[in-house]
Design an enzyme around this catalytic site. Structure first.
Site, PDB file in Angstrom:
ATOM      1  N   LYS A   6      -5.510   0.482 -16.912  1.00 29.78           N
ATOM      2  CA  LYS A   6      -5.268  -0.743 -16.237  1.00 29.78           C
ATOM      3  C   LYS A   6      -6.905  -0.620 -15.676  1.00 29.78           C
ATOM      4  CE  LYS A   6      -4.526  -4.004 -13.353  1.00 29.78           C
ATOM      5  NZ  LYS A   6      -3.553  -4.200 -12.186  1.00 29.78           N
ATOM      6  N   ASP A  19       6.828  -8.046  -3.380  1.00 23.30           N
ATOM      7  CA  ASP A  19       6.483  -9.058  -4.133  1.00 23.30           C
ATOM      8  C   ASP A  19       7.379  -7.785  -5.114  1.00 23.30           C
ATOM      9  OD1 ASP A  19       5.546 -10.968  -5.493  1.00 23.30           O
ATOM     10  OD2 ASP A  19       3.776 -10.486  -6.472  1.00 23.30           O
TER      11      ASP A  19
END
Length: 996
Positions: free
Chosen positions: A108, A200
């Site tokens: 990433k 989250d």
């Protein structure tokens, strides 16, 4: 941020999140105009809504929002870029190859157009540090964080699977939903214990691997608890995390009320979010509704609003969801541990019939395939079984170790069996699929053994746990129980089965290993009658369909060698007649079953081929004794069979050809010998019995959880569990610097891993072969010596660098259980073609740098080696010895003072010690081994000190009391002990078949 600003942010956010990337930018430019603060808050809320952390690893066809700035084939450090697989709010995710370790990874990289945004860079670094600070199988593993050409990147494990969102779209049962929630709760427990709140939790951040393992992603919003909110240096360790007061973080639909208000949050916010996810898995809908962000937040915050769709929840799970979704966080679940315990409790109480396809998928050499089942929420018991050894003695011990907790007593009236018609009854046949099977867990304690169902399907017999260890009978329709056979003084009972009319129960009774009496008692209880004085251990009797003839197995001799013999008798044991015999060296294990026409008896024949054994399913003609094969397969092992009313056989076992999938599954064997697997996956089966009409099958699902514990200062009171996922296999050892090398099956095959003594900073060391076991580290910390099947079907000795590189084969002959000399120059091992029941003939050694192996020791005449260890101070070898005397195992310990010499100083071990693992203690003067408080199959195993002096008495070194100790070792400095434990569960389940 005041309330009016917050309302404006929510309104813009609500419209913007539905737009494409280009339209979103234009819309925000127009709506925010010159209000930089408004634009900043909306951007942050949008970024928190998007899955920021490696979502692309699970979205195989994710839409590309920006052009990739890395090219396929480009090499960055040790990583070769392959392809762009996803884009999040902060960066792009590429699949890449780790060139050095030859493994796929997720790479990433932060978007270059936001690289100058200090807050985003901080969050980018934070997600890596937050995740890498944790060590748990259910949390994504971070390999590296770095930069190139001014761009930041994170490298993590590459996960092949689906998001929970995708899984929910295909439909989940309640059993699957609870299993997923349990794994997420376990991950949150680890994170919260480390002071990290995820903030989250949502289906997009939960991924299901192909083998069913859940991974929690995206710690980009994580906050360390009990720490202040001052800005941190991007290069500092994750001890300070900055969040803006009043800023709403997380995804709105899964926000806790305190998050939605922009208040400070703690671990209980994650439990709220998990409650929302669980509710959504069970009902297919969110518990809070709203057509806009404003309405949704209002629904979450409103005390007058109750979670929607409660009527759609299974009643047993409604209290859990309600408690998780309590707005007052003081009344909510206070810890992930509490939520996890409630979820596990519901798993154990599942008694509804379901489709049985496990969430955890079948693992084969060709593929990992997750089966989907109907979306209607139902309940089940779905458990994991580990490999069972392939020797009859090992089968005995494995069965004995599954016996613990009992159930309450009550009285019932036994109803005799009445023959019934099989018309319109669903019976397993060639058309049966796994999804046609419905499972019902019986309300019996989780470690019962030797279950059998009555011919009329009304009752179940089973062995109750210690200390009673008698035979219990349960009435299925009301779960009432009674004791039919109390445990006899000085003996134990096993292998119950019913007579065809249900009037009698036949069982085995024994006072020593491998010989037993066949007994009979009325199914309502009463005095027992001896039917045969000699019956084969842990086999099950069978009856002809007319109920007139009994068949059972007994052991005999043929030309001086052991054989098994099937004999028939009347129900009272009279008129004994030999039906058939095995070849010398072969024997019959587990249950017999007779064909519906009463002409053939099927059995599981353990066949010896060289030093290896496998199983054949054969039939003996009851009239002539002629043997014929019944199955077209050779089996690695089988754990039960039953002949069905339609003429087919149902078998629990695994194929001999399988190297990695040795979990016993249910197989159908047709009348012409063709074998078809009915079930798949990691749920295993043991024992099979059926009703007279074969429309109901009774079996056991067995799971073993093996974990590693550390005892600082060798103090049992300070025992600390290092692993929690039941993944431990294949041994463990300490390194000179205090780290641990251990075997783990978390990847689906048995590999070696390195980790800290607290379980952190895990690193996989091996990837070749399917079995990598018995690690030991040289005293200089340079090498790891281990056994592996990477060179073929047999285990051989290997050496590799401490970092897992440069593996070299040390032996051409098969070898397991390595030990090292004190100077690290020699590797000792047992020579054996394959793992057997701990019985070995040779100890050999080979130079650590390779060379010609030498024979070090042979056991005394009449004995076998059971275990050994090399004294690092003087080279003396402590050995465990084993032999059979009067049909029972006898264990001794001894010392080999010099290589090539005989075993001396033989120590008579008490009957409660078994020498299954022998190690020199840190003082290098005494040894330790495994044992129990007293002899018996159900006693807890601990580590015991065995003084070498004739006057010394063994003393207990560990005191776990409930798990079963299976191995142990010490650190190099002797300051802490490593202990492996197995918690075993055996769940009786009834299988009913849907109409075909």
């Amino acid at each position: 941020m005041n309330n009016s600003t917050w309302q404006r942010v929510k309104e813009i956010f609500d419209e913007a999140r539905a737009l494409t990337a280009d339209d979103r930018v234009a819309y925000l430019d127009r709506m925010c105009a010159d209000d930089a603060e408004l634009r900043t808050q909306v951007d942050k809320l949008l970024n928190s809504y998007d899955s920021d952390f490696l979502e692309g690893t699970v979205l195989g066809a994710a839409r590309i929002l920006v052009e990739p700035h890395l090219r396929s084939g480009e090499i960055i450090g040790r990583y070769r870029i392959k392809e762009l697989i996803g884009t999040g709010g902060m960066g792009q995710v590429f699949q890449a190859d780790d060139i050095e370790l030859d493994r796929p990874v997720a790479f990433k990289v932060l978007h270059r157009d936001v690289a100058d945004d200090g807050e985003r860079v901080r969050r980018f670094i934070q997600e890596a540090k937050a995740a890498s600070a944790l060590n748990h199988p259910n949390i994504l593993t971070i390999h590296e964080i770095g930069s190139f050409e001014g761009a930041r990147f994170i490298v993590s494990e590459y996960i092949d699977g689906d998001t929970l969102r995708d899984k929910m779209g295909a439909g989940l049962t309640a059993a699957e939903s609870i299993e997923i929630a349990c794994q997420v709760a376990a991950a949150l427990q680890a994170a919260h214990s480390a002071g990290i709140i995820h903030r989250d939790i949502k289906p997009e951040n939960l991924m299901i691997r192909r083998d069913g393992l859940v991974k929690v992603l995206d710690f980009g919003l994580a906050k360390l608890t009990e720490l202040d909110d001052r800005p941190i240096d991007a290069n500092a360790p994750p001890s300070r995390v900055h969040t803006s007061p009043g800023l709403v973080m997380g995804t709105v639909a899964y926000m806790s009320p305190e998050q939605a208000r922009g208040q400070a949050v703690d671990a209980r916010a994650d439990l709220w979010s998990l409650g929302v996810v669980l509710h959504e898995m069970l009902t297919g809908k969110s518990p809070f509704e709203g057509e806009s962000v404003t309405e949704l937040v209002s629904s979450i915050l409103s005390a007058d609003s109750t979670p929607a769709n409660l009527d759609s929840l299974p009643p047993e799970l409604t209290p859990i969801c309600q408690k998780a979704l309590t707005r007052d966080k003081e009344k909510r679940y206070q810890s992930a541990h509490d939520l996890l315990e409630d979820l596990k409790g519901e798993q154990k109480r599942m008694e509804y019939a379901i489709h049985s396809t496990p969430l955890i998928s079948a693992i084969s050499a060709d593929e990992l395939k997750t089966q989907l089942i109907r979306p209607k929420p139902t309940l089940s018991a779905e458990y994991v079984v580990t490999t069972v050894k392939r020797h009859k003695y090992a089968t005995l011990l494995a069965t004995a170790l599954t016996i613990t907790i009992g159930v309450g007593l009550s009285v019932y009236n036994f109803q005799g069996a009445t023959p019934g018609s099989t018309d319109n009854l669903a019976i397993i046949d060639e058309s049966t699929k796994e999804t046609d099977l419905k499972f019902e867990r019986l309300p019996i304690s989780g470690q019962t053994s030797d279950v059998a169902i009555s011919p009329d399907g009304r009752h179940v017999a089973y062995i109750e746990p210690a200390p009673q260890r008698g035979i219990k009978l349960m009435q299925i329709d009301n779960s009432s129980t009674s004791t039919v056979v109390p445990q006899p003084p000085g003996a134990f009972v096993f292998s119950p089965t019913f007579s065809p009319d249900g009037k009698y129960m036949y069982y085995h009774q024994s006072t020593s290993a491998f010989t037993a009496k066949l007994m009979r008692v009325l199914s309502t209880g009463g005095p027992a009658q001896e039917i045969a004085p000699s019956a084969a251990y842990f086999t099950v009797a069978a009856f002809t369909p007319d109920g007139a003839t009994l068949l059972f197995v007994r052991e005999a001799k043929e030309s001086g060698k052991d054989i098994s013999e099937i004999v028939s008798a009347k129900l009272d044991g009279s008129d004994l007649r030999s039906v058939g015999k095995t070849q010398p060296g072969d024997f019959i294990s587990n249950s017999l079953s007779i064909s519906p026409d009463g002409k053939t008896v099927a059995c599981q024949l353990q066949v010896k081929e060289g030093d290896a054994r496998y199983v054949k399913i054969v039939g003996y003609d009851i009239a002539s004794g002629a043997q014929r094969p019944l199955s077209d397969k050779n089996w690695g092992n089988t754990f039960g069979l039953v002949w069905l009313a339609n003429g087919n056989l149902l078998v629990a076992g695994y194929e001999r050809s399988s190297q990695t999938q040795r979990t016993p599954q249910l197989w159908l064997v047709t009348q012409d010998g063709r074998s078809k697997a009915i079930t798949s996956g990691l749920v295993g089966y043991n024992r099979l019995s059926a009703t007279r009409s074969s429309d109901i099958i009774l079996t056991q699902q067995v799971r073993n959880a093996n974990d590693l514990w550390v005892l600082p200062n060798n103090d049992p009171a300070r025992a600390r569990q290092v692993t929690t996922s039941g993944e431990l296999r294949g041994g463990f050892a300490a390194t000179p610097d205090g780290r641990i090398i251990m075997g783990s099956n978390v990847t689906g095959t048995l590999n070696l891993w390195m980790l800290n003594a607290d379980g952190s900073e895990r690193k996989q060391l091996t990837r070749e072969g399917t079995l990598n076991t018995g690690p030991l580290v040289t005293p200089d910390g340079k090498y790891i010596v281990f056994s592996s099947d990477r060179a073929g079907t047999s285990m051989r000795l290997f050496r590799m660098d401490i970092n897992g590189e440069n593996a070299e084969q040390l032996t051409d002959d098969p070898g397991i259980r390595p030990r090292l000399s004190g100077d690290g120059k020699w590797a000792y091992y047992f020579e054996t073609p394959q793992p057997s029941f701990e019985m070995f003939d040779l100890i050999k050694k080979v130079p650590i740098n390779g060379g010609v192996p030498k024979v070090v020791a042979k056991p005394p005449d009449g004995w076998k080696f059971h275990s050994f260890d090399v004294n690092p101070a003087n080279g003396r070898i402590a050995v465990g010895l084993l032999r059979m005397e009067n049909d029972r195992f006898v264990y001794r310990a001894g010392i080999i003072r010099k290589e090539g010499e005989a075993v001396t100083n033989i120590i008579d071990l008490p009957a409660n010690l078994n020498a299954g693992a022998v190690h020199w203690m840190p003082d290098n003067r005494n040894i330790a081994t495994l044992g129990k408080d007293e002899p018996g199959p159900s006693q807890v195993v601990d580590v015991w000190k065995v003084p070498l002096s004739k006057t010394g008495r063994p003393t207990r070194l560990t005191n776990f009391r409930t798990p079963v100790t299976n191995n142990f070792n010490w650190s190099f400095d002797g300051k802490f002990m490593l202990v492996g434990h197995t918690k075993q569960m055996s769940e009786p389940v009834i299988i009913r078949i849907s109409a075909q």
